[in-house]
Scaffold this active site. Structure first.
Site, PDB file in Angstrom:
ATOM      1  N   ASP A  63      -1.932 -18.381   2.542  1.00  0.00           N
ATOM      2  CA  ASP A  63      -2.992 -19.211   1.953  1.00  0.00           C
ATOM      3  C   ASP A  63      -3.452 -20.276   2.951  1.00  0.00           C
ATOM      4  O   ASP A  63      -4.650 -20.536   3.110  1.00  0.00           O
ATOM      5  CB  ASP A  63      -2.553 -19.831   0.619  1.00  0.00           C
ATOM      6  CG  ASP A  63      -1.116 -20.328   0.637  1.00  0.00           C
ATOM      7  OD1 ASP A  63      -0.358 -19.945   1.553  1.00  0.00           O
ATOM      8  OD2 ASP A  63      -0.744 -21.103  -0.254  1.00  0.00           O
ATOM      9  N   TYR A  92       0.815  -1.221   0.000  1.00  0.00           N
ATOM     10  CA  TYR A  92       0.000   0.000   0.000  1.00  0.00           C
ATOM     11  C   TYR A  92       0.845   1.266   0.000  1.00  0.00           C
ATOM     12  O   TYR A  92       0.362   2.336  -0.338  1.00  0.00           O
ATOM     13  CB  TYR A  92      -0.946   0.039   1.207  1.00  0.00           C
ATOM     14  CG  TYR A  92      -1.986  -1.059   1.224  1.00  0.00           C
ATOM     15  CD1 TYR A  92      -2.250  -1.814   0.091  1.00  0.00           C
ATOM     16  CD2 TYR A  92      -2.703  -1.339   2.367  1.00  0.00           C
ATOM     17  CE1 TYR A  92      -3.196  -2.816   0.113  1.00  0.00           C
ATOM     18  CE2 TYR A  92      -3.654  -2.344   2.396  1.00  0.00           C
ATOM     19  CZ  TYR A  92      -3.896  -3.080   1.260  1.00  0.00           C
ATOM     20  OH  TYR A  92      -4.839  -4.073   1.281  1.00  0.00           O
ATOM     21  N   ASP A 100      -5.389  -6.967   5.939  1.00  0.00           N
ATOM     22  CA  ASP A 100      -6.625  -6.380   5.425  1.00  0.00           C
ATOM     23  C   ASP A 100      -7.617  -7.497   5.089  1.00  0.00           C
ATOM     24  O   ASP A 100      -8.799  -7.471   5.465  1.00  0.00           O
ATOM     25  CB  ASP A 100      -6.263  -5.572   4.162  1.00  0.00           C
ATOM     26  CG  ASP A 100      -7.386  -4.664   3.705  1.00  0.00           C
ATOM     27  OD1 ASP A 100      -8.429  -4.636   4.363  1.00  0.00           O
ATOM     28  OD2 ASP A 100      -7.200  -3.987   2.678  1.00  0.00           O
ATOM     29  N   ASP A 139     -11.022  -9.349   7.653  1.00  0.00           N
ATOM     30  CA  ASP A 139     -12.431  -9.467   7.230  1.00  0.00           C
ATOM     31  C   ASP A 139     -12.897 -10.914   7.345  1.00  0.00           C
ATOM     32  O   ASP A 139     -14.041 -11.189   7.710  1.00  0.00           O
ATOM     33  CB  ASP A 139     -12.619  -8.978   5.792  1.00  0.00           C
ATOM     34  CG  ASP A 139     -12.949  -7.487   5.748  1.00  0.00           C
ATOM     35  OD1 ASP A 139     -12.600  -6.775   6.719  1.00  0.00           O
ATOM     36  OD2 ASP A 139     -13.536  -7.029   4.747  1.00  0.00           O
ATOM     37  N   LYS A 151       4.254 -14.862   3.325  1.00  0.00           N
ATOM     38  CA  LYS A 151       4.272 -15.612   2.060  1.00  0.00           C
ATOM     39  C   LYS A 151       5.749 -15.782   1.712  1.00  0.00           C
ATOM     40  O   LYS A 151       6.223 -15.387   0.638  1.00  0.00           O
ATOM     41  CB  LYS A 151       3.496 -14.812   0.986  1.00  0.00           C
ATOM     42  CG  LYS A 151       3.233 -15.560  -0.291  1.00  0.00           C
ATOM     43  CD  LYS A 151       2.184 -16.645  -0.165  1.00  0.00           C
ATOM     44  CE  LYS A 151       2.042 -17.411  -1.455  1.00  0.00           C
ATOM     45  NZ  LYS A 151       1.221 -18.629  -1.336  1.00  0.00           N
TER      46      LYS A 151
END
Ligand code: NAD
Length: 374
Positions: free
Chosen positions: A226, A135, A250, A254, A194
């Site tokens: 993952d 970001y 992020d 959720d 990752k």
């Protein structure tokens, strides 16, 4: 104590009104000052985070934020879009640690899309790093956008970047949070990365491991993102504290939110190194239900409780709010997002009123007239 109140857009104004109502009945010595942010600020001042709003946030002891955004701003240049206000506040206030507790209230076990036994008693904490990652990578602003899009372009890219101090400070926050949650008995941190594919996240893994040497009482494991996404729905209670980067955080926050039944229940805190913070519900401005009086205000009310606990040191008041929320749920009151057969559907205002009544220790009675059906 001065609290900056930034309601924002969409349901932001509706849910904030309820949180303010709750704060006002606590009879604590603070002043609340309200300012525009997001699309509302863009309409009035031509910028989603005008100087007046930023200065208020800087001068305040804590910021309570509603939500920003609306599809109608999608065509604006990126720096003028409502969501940029959150990024700007995080940057200017030095907020680097985002706390998202995912707690499944016993009364709402059935509202989760997972089997009740998988989520009953769930209490995990997701910590998302806020200042680095893709970001904020380079190059930004080298692209020439037209109405926010790239007609005729052959490629677009964003770069992922983390510095060692950024990873170190979020790792310290995570290990300390695990220690605190376990009452000094250790606890566990799962660092999500990752590392198998991205250099940035091999570096992340190395630095987290290095910091861990200072917290021998806390267990650490590493998990690829993952797999973490899969484990969160397979066996969420196996987690304690999860720490991860900005983008994975992020997305996973959720996912963790939905384990609890509704994003409308989840508070969050973004803290600086002195524990000054911005507190907001985990959800957005929900344009699909804005103005209907049906949004769940509990995430914002619980964010106010987090603010009292973490920044304003009013732990008893925070406990009172959380217990009032639990009382309201036990009384069977539900906004649409958490409603199920046999419970009573209420609107935003009634839910806020019920929390106020529960805080006073009186019996909760409701009326349903303030739900506007579309
Ligand atoms: P959203 O969180 O606003 O809504 C997702 C879904 O959850 C919608 O169906 C909505 O009705 C429901 N929902 C959200 N909050 C609820 C509540 N309190 N009670 C009941 N239902 C609720 O996410 P979205 O639809 O992807 O985004 C809408 C806008 O919000 C976009 O402009 C987006 O950029 C913005 N957004 C802002 C923030 C923020 O202000 N921090 C965060 C996420 C998204």
């Amino acid at each position: 104590m001065k609290i900056a109140i930034l309601p924002g857009d969409g349901i932001g104004t509706e849910i904030m009104a309820e949180a303010v109502k709750v704060l006002q009945v606590l009879d604590l010595d603070f002043t609340l000052e309200t300012a525009l942010v997001g699309g509302a600020a863009y309409e009035a001042h031509g910028h989603p985070l005008p100087d007046s709003t930023l200065n208020l946030a800087k001068a305040a002891d804590a910021v309570l934020f509603g939500a920003v955004g609306d599809w109608k701003y999608d065509k604006l240049d990126r720096p003028l879009r409502p969501e940029q206000a959150i990024l700007g506040l995080r940057k200017h206030l030095g907020l680097f640690a985002n706390f998202r507790p995912a707690i499944c209230y016993e009364q709402l076990t059935h509202a989760s899309s997972l089997k009740p036994e998988l989520v009953a008693g769930l209490d995990i904490l997701l910590i998302r790093e806020l200042t680095g990652d893709i970001y904020f990578g380079q190059p930004r602003g080298r692209r020439v956008a037209v109405d926010g899009h790239f007609p005729g372009a052959e490629e677009a890219f964003d770069t992922m970047r983390y510095s060692k101090p950024e990873i170190e400070r979020i790792a310290h926050v995570a290990f300390q949070a695990a220690r605190r949650r376990s009452g000094g008995q250790g606890g566990k941190v799962t660092s999500v990365d990752k590392a198998n594919v991205l250099e940035t996240f091999q570096f992340w893994r190395d630095v987290v491991t290095e910091v861990h040497a200072q917290y021998p009482d806390v267990a650490l494991d590493h998990m690829y993102v993952d797999n973490a996404a899969m484990q969160l729905v397979k066996a969420p209670k196996a987690f304690d504290v999860v720490v991860t980067g900005n983008m994975f955080g992020d997305i996973l926050s959720d996912e963790a939110a939905m384990l609890t039944g509704s994003i409308g229940m989840l508070p969050s805190a973004s803290l600086d190194k002195a524990n000054k913070g911005l507190y907001e519900p985990s959800h957005g401005s929900a344009p699909d239900i804005a103005g209907k009086g049906v949004a769940n205000p509990l995430a914002t009310i619980l964010s106010a409780a987090m603010m009292l606990r973490y920044t304003l040191n009013q732990v008893e008041a925070a406990d009172r709010i959380e217990s009032a929320v639990s009382t309201v749920l036990s009384a069977g009151l539900r906004t649409g997002d958490i409603w199920s057969e046999g419970t009573q559907r209420v609107g935003t205002r009634e839910m806020g009123d019920a929390v106020v009544v529960a805080l006073s220790g009186k019996t909760i009675t409701t009326r349903t007239s303030d739900i506007t059906k579309s």
